[in-house]
Design an enzyme around this catalytic site. Structure first.
Site, PDB file in Angstrom:
ATOM      1  N   TYR A   1     -10.997  51.277  75.713  1.00  0.00           N
ATOM      2  CA  TYR A   1      -9.891  50.331  75.921  1.00  0.00           C
ATOM      3  C   TYR A   1     -10.214  49.399  77.096  1.00  0.00           C
ATOM      4  CZ  TYR A   1      -5.159  48.747  76.916  1.00  0.00           C
ATOM      5  OH  TYR A   1      -4.050  47.985  77.151  1.00  0.00           O
TER       6      TYR A   1
ATOM      7  N   ASP B   1      -9.516  60.283  75.316  1.00  0.00           N
ATOM      8  CA  ASP B   1      -8.312  59.454  75.162  1.00  0.00           C
ATOM      9  C   ASP B   1      -7.880  59.595  73.705  1.00  0.00           C
ATOM     10  OD1 ASP B   1      -6.536  57.360  74.565  1.00  0.00           O
ATOM     11  OD2 ASP B   1      -7.444  55.993  76.016  1.00  0.00           O
TER      12      ASP B   1
ATOM     13  N   LYS C   1       2.064  54.079  72.808  1.00  0.00           N
ATOM     14  CA  LYS C   1       1.717  53.814  71.411  1.00  0.00           C
ATOM     15  C   LYS C   1       2.440  54.821  70.511  1.00  0.00           C
ATOM     16  CE  LYS C   1      -0.817  50.890  73.631  1.00  0.00           C
ATOM     17  NZ  LYS C   1      -2.190  51.148  74.034  1.00  0.00           N
TER      18      LYS C   1
HETATM   19  C1  LIG Z   1      -2.918  50.964  75.328  1.00  0.00           C
HETATM   20  C2  LIG Z   1      -4.026  51.893  75.592  1.00  0.00           C
HETATM   21  C3  LIG Z   1      -4.305  52.372  76.893  1.00  0.00           C
HETATM   22  C4  LIG Z   1      -3.524  51.890  78.101  1.00  0.00           C
HETATM   23  O1  LIG Z   1      -2.218  52.364  78.089  1.00  0.00           O
HETATM   24  P1  LIG Z   1      -0.972  51.569  78.738  1.00  0.00           P
HETATM   25  O2  LIG Z   1       0.164  52.435  78.355  1.00  0.00           O
HETATM   26  O3  LIG Z   1      -0.958  50.202  78.134  1.00  0.00           O
HETATM   27  O4  LIG Z   1      -1.221  51.522  80.211  1.00  0.00           O
HETATM   28  C5  LIG Z   1      -5.324  53.274  77.041  1.00  0.00           C
HETATM   29  N1  LIG Z   1      -6.071  53.693  75.994  1.00  0.00           N
HETATM   30  C6  LIG Z   1      -5.845  53.256  74.747  1.00  0.00           C
HETATM   31  C7  LIG Z   1      -6.705  53.740  73.627  1.00  0.00           C
HETATM   32  C8  LIG Z   1      -4.827  52.342  74.502  1.00  0.00           C
HETATM   33  O5  LIG Z   1      -4.623  51.889  73.247  1.00  0.00           O
END
Ligand SMILES: *Cc1c(COP(=O)(O)O)cnc(C)c1O
Length: 382
Positions: free
Chosen positions: A99, A171, A196
């Site tokens: 990301y 992640d 998300k």
């Molecule tokens: C959006 C996202 C992040 C960052 O998260 P935020 O809630 O926007 O700070 C990290 N990793 C992935 C895979 C993401 O899609």
């Protein structure tokens, strides 16, 4: 232990009210009374612990199969907390297409604090092995990459990491514990942008870290409390509420994504479709072996006969927006939107061309989503 879907609804009850309320209480209090000055109550101050946040943290820890979880104010705050476990001089191997915000945090912030980073394609175990130095402490990656949906084997990377006494950090934003539980595959720490799928409604920024062992949990808790980027009780409640419908949302979104990915796969409008739910690739094989589904994000190279910018500008039901994991379907052009910060040469070298369109699919009816795509394709035909 109850089954997964039951656990989405029934976490460990806070159990301190006599009202019989079904809804998990939201404790907005920032401070909590001590019974006596020499007591050490479970909760004293909300940065250090809050009943509503605790509920969410315990629930996600159970869903991921970890010792404990820690909720942060955003995904990046969670990632900040995890990387603060390392010290100046430490080295971390990182997936080469993580990301963008993670990349910026590591290279523009942690690098100035003495952490060194090597980016590798984590599908390539030899490349990982070649990057390991005596200072290496961890391997960090996303199981499904963004926007090309390449799939890394958590099992293989974790086995390699164990051999070299490194932490494996995953992640798990794109898959969620419904589709993959990386700790069971050998990872040590799992984290999420709960913004998300976990929250699922585009109305909360949140992050969660899950640690596999008590020792790691203690270190992440220290970082959470010391850095202070905790999730507010009201937002913790919204994420908790989103989690109740995680599996039903995921099932529908995934079925919609599979349907639309197959449409593009059979259509002359797309040259290539990137979706781990389509057979015939290594990515598909690994996803089959290590996940319970291919998720709801896919990307396509539109054929040159279609102008990609015109295509996304003509979508109506699909919102032209970054992010993913919401009930509503989104589409975006990585070249001009999520990945615009990368130099052009890097964008092109990593397959992020002006013809690449990324879709994050929601809960709408397939017929309407398809009709929207078809009318936008007609408008984009040149
Ligand atoms: C959006 C996202 C992040 C960052 O998260 P935020 O809630 O926007 O700070 C990290 N990793 C992935 C895979 C993401 O899609």
């Amino acid at each position: 232990m109850t089954e997964f879907n039951t656990r989405l609804i029934h976490g460990e009850a806070i159990n301190d009210n006599s009202t019989g309320a079904i809804y998990t209480p939201v404790y907005t209090s920032t401070t909590f009374a001590f019974p006596t000055a020499d007591s050490s109550p479970r909760w004293d101050y909300t940065r250090s612990g809050n009943p509503t946040r605790d509920y969410l943290e315990k629930q996600v820890a159970a869903l991921e199969g970890g010792e404990a979880a820690f909720a942060f104010a955003s995904g990046l705050a969670a990632i900040h907390g995890v990387f603060s476990l390392f010290a100046p001089g430490d080295h971390v191997i990182v997936g080469d297409t993580v990301y963008g915000g993670t990349w910026r945090l590591l290279n523009s912030y942690f690098a100035t604090h003495g952490l060194t980073i090597t980016a590798v394609d984590t599908r390539d175990l030899d490349a990982i092995a070649a990057a390991i130095t005596p200072q290496t402490k961890a391997i960090y990656f996303e199981t499904f990459t963004n926007p090309l949906l390449h799939v890394t084997s958590v099992k293989k990377v974790a086995a390699l990491a164990k051999k070299h006494h490194l932490l494996t950090i995953v992640d798990n934003t794109f898959l969620t514990p419904y589709l993959q539980q990386p700790l069971a595959l050998g990872a040590d720490i799992v984290l999420h942008s709960a913004t998300k799928y976990l929250n699922g409604h585009s109305d909360v920024l949140a992050g969660i870290v899950v640690a596999k062992t008590p020792a790691l949990a203690q270190r992440v808790y220290f970082a959470q409390n010391a850095l202070g980027g905790v999730l507010s009780p009201r937002d913790a409640d919204l994420v908790r509420r989103g989690i109740e419908t995680l599996s039903v949302r995921m099932d529908r979104e995934q079925a919609n994504a599979q349907f639309l990915a197959e449409f593009f796969n059979d259509s002359d409008a797309a040259d290539t479709v990137f979706y781990p739910g389509l057979p015939g690739t290594d990515d598909y094989q690994i996803a089959q072996a290590e996940t319970n589904g291919a998720g709801a994000v896919f990307a396509v190279y539109l054929n040159q006969a279609y102008d990609a910018e015109t295509f996304v500008n003509h979508l109506q039901l699909f919102k032209l927006a970054v992010s993913l994991g919401s009930v509503s379907s989104l589409a975006e052009l990585p070249y001009l939107m999520t990945h615009a910060e990368l130099p052009v040469a890097d964008r092109l070298a990593t397959g992020i061309t002006p013809q690449l369109v990324r879709f994050a699919i929601g809960l709408e009816d397939q017929k309407d989503l398809l009709a929207d795509i078809q009318q936008a394709l007609a408008a984009a035909k040149q």
